[in-house]
Design an enzyme around this catalytic site. Structure first.
Site, short mmCIF file in Angstrom:
data_model
loop_
_atom_site.label_atom_id
_atom_site.label_comp_id
_atom_site.label_asym_id
_atom_site.label_seq_id
_atom_site.Cartn_x
_atom_site.Cartn_y
_atom_site.Cartn_z
N GLU A 103 6.38 3.48 3.08
CA GLU A 103 6.41 3.72 4.53
C GLU A 103 7.84 3.83 5.08
O GLU A 103 8.25 3.02 5.93
CB GLU A 103 5.66 2.60 5.26
CG GLU A 103 4.22 2.46 4.87
CD GLU A 103 3.47 1.41 5.70
OE1 GLU A 103 4.09 0.74 6.53
OE2 GLU A 103 2.24 1.28 5.51
N GLU A 123 -2.78 1.81 0.52
CA GLU A 123 -3.01 0.64 1.38
C GLU A 123 -4.07 0.98 2.41
O GLU A 123 -4.02 2.04 3.04
CB GLU A 123 -1.75 0.20 2.15
CG GLU A 123 -0.74 -0.54 1.34
CD GLU A 123 0.48 -0.99 2.14
OE1 GLU A 123 0.34 -1.33 3.33
OE2 GLU A 123 1.58 -0.99 1.56
#
Ligand code: BG6
Length: 458
Positions: A165, A363
């Site tokens: 991320e 995720e």
């Protein structure tokens, strides 16, 4: 019964800084989180800092047994740069090499596919003190660190990941103040984002040279930006939100180039980063082999209600407001919207706009504050988590049936872990962590996940 393709990976993700903890004499250097906690512990939920994370450093043998007990066929964690090279660019810490090699070997011995991420928000403090990701030197130090990892652990790792991320430290560190250095400086944000992308592309290049048979990818938090309505102003807001939130890394990582409209906006606000023309060749030539996709909640936006004050520092929200859709389904224990269909939309977008690149859902998960209230007969009865996973898997399955190239599902997370400023506020694990005793107890979802993996569906 919903069946997934043969060989579909089932497992979970965690990260080094959120699970390992620190032990006196382990040779780890400080990263930005260690430093920030030493300076401002009050910012961290219940004042629990990164030193007291879930003791994986000392419990990993037992924890790897729990991977098996919860049906893992894949596991993702990260190497801590500040553990391997304590000052970021100097000597390699031999204790770190021994630790990671033993962890990875034991995971492999169980027949579990190992995904290893190089960077999960954790910059060595020595490099931060020199300007961190605003400086090109950090890119070069990262590439050296990546090469050390490829050389030391390349025989054990199945798939590499360059960054987790990467947009989050850009936003947290330089716009919204939830990562160190917590400043408001959009020009620096653009430079940091650019340097991170360059570092990722250079790591892809190095990995392909050193371990040509290994796949390397990047993990992005993707969500389509959903407009409030089909009014042209709302649609434009969504298009621009997506440029900042997703395409800023997705396009250069997968297509090898930045979207023209993003460049146009950055130029308009004098935010263009400094770069070398040859960098663009490196980015063009070194796209990822696969993507990791993190998805928790959708991004909903509307046209901005107000025009920004000319003296206000730049924020992407000059172009959009966040929007709460009436009647949305919520996870009340975390305050995040639940929108399972987002998975399907991401899959379709990757299929149509990004050449159906191979990807793994790296995720997805349900954070719950105060989860101990769901304990009955000693076990956390987390039926809400099972429902959450099933809902998302149904959408994922539909997309796969229609041709999406998704190879696996990794839940966030394995054992309840520490999470940045939120510390242990939100519990996500298949396994409960008792903070007092460090005892691990499999939740109802952990048992269910094992059956899911064994049946390759539900
Ligand atoms: C993900 C991050 O986006 O969110 C993880 O990759 C993080 O590092 C997770 O722990 C959950 O965040 P939170 O704030 O709900 O604990």
């Amino acid at each position: 019964m919903i069946h997934f393709p043969d060989g579909f990976l089932w497992g979970s993700s965690t990260s080094g800084p959120q699970s390992e903890g620190r032990l006196s004499g382990d040779g780890k250097g400080d990263n930005t989180w260690d430093y920030w906690f030493s300076q401002a512990p009050e910012k961290f939920h219940n004042q629990i800092g990164p030193e007291n994370t879930s003791t994986f450093y000392t419990h990993y043998q037992e924890d790897i047994d729990l991977l098996e007990a919860t049906g893992h066929t894949a596991f993702r964690t990260s190497i801590q740069w500040s553990r391997l090279i304590p000052d970021g660019d100097g000597e390699v810490n031999p204790l770190a090499v021994t630790f990671y090699r033993d962890v990875f070997q034991r995971v492999k011995d169980k027949g579990i596919t190992l995904l290893v991420n190089l960077y999960h928000f954790d910059l060595p403090m020595v490099l931060e003190n020199k300007g961190g990701w605003t400086q090109r030197e950090t890119v070069l130090a990262y590439v050296r660190y990546a090469k050390v990892c490829f050389e030391e652990f390349g025989d054990l790792v199945d798939r590499w990941i360059t960054f987790n991320e990467p947009i989050v430290p850009v936003e947290g560190g330089y716009l919204y103040q939830f990562h160190y250095p917590a400043v408001i400086d959009a020009k620096a944000a653009a430079q940091v984002a650019y340097h991170t992308q360059l570092a990722s592309s250079m790591a892809v290049q190095a990995s392909h040279e050193i371990n040509p048979d290994k796949k390397i990818g990047i993990v992005l938090n993707l969500t389509p930006a959903y407009p409030r309505s089909q009014h042209p102003a709302d649609v434009k807001a969504a298009r621009i939100a997506e440029l900042f939130q997703a395409k800023s890394f997705l396009d250069p990582s997968v297509k090898g180039e930045y979207p023209q409209e993003l460049i146009y906006i950055l130029k308009k606000h004098q935010l263009m980063p400094t770069y070398l023309p040859e960098d663009l060749e490196v980015i063009k030539a070194n796209t990822v082999d696969y993507l990791g996709v993190n998805y928790y909640q959708p991004l909903r936006v509307a046209a901005p209600k107000h025009q920004a004050h000319p003296d206000s520092p730049f924020f992407p929200e000059f172009y959009y407001d966040h929007y709460e859709m009436p009647g949305r389904k919520m996870n009340p224990h975390r305050g995040w919207e639940i929108y399972e269909r987002g998975i399907y939309d991401i899959a379709k977008n990757l299929e149509k706009e990004y050449s159906n690149i191979e990807w793994i859902l790296t995720e997805n998960g349900m954070g719950v504050e105060g989860e101990e209230k769901f304990r009955q007969d000693g076990i956390i009865q987390d039926d809400y988590r099972i429902e959450f996973i099933k809902g998302h898997l149904s959408e994922l399955h539909k997309a796969i049936e229609e041709g999406a190239n998704c190879q696996g599902y990794l839940l966030w997370t394995f054992i309840d872990c520490w999470s940045w400023l939120n510390s242990y506020k939100n519990r996500y694990g298949l396994v409960e962590l008792d903070l007092e005793t460090q005892e691990r107890r499999i939740k109802k979802s952990g048992k269910w996940f094992k059956a899911l993996s064994q049946n390759n569906g539900f």
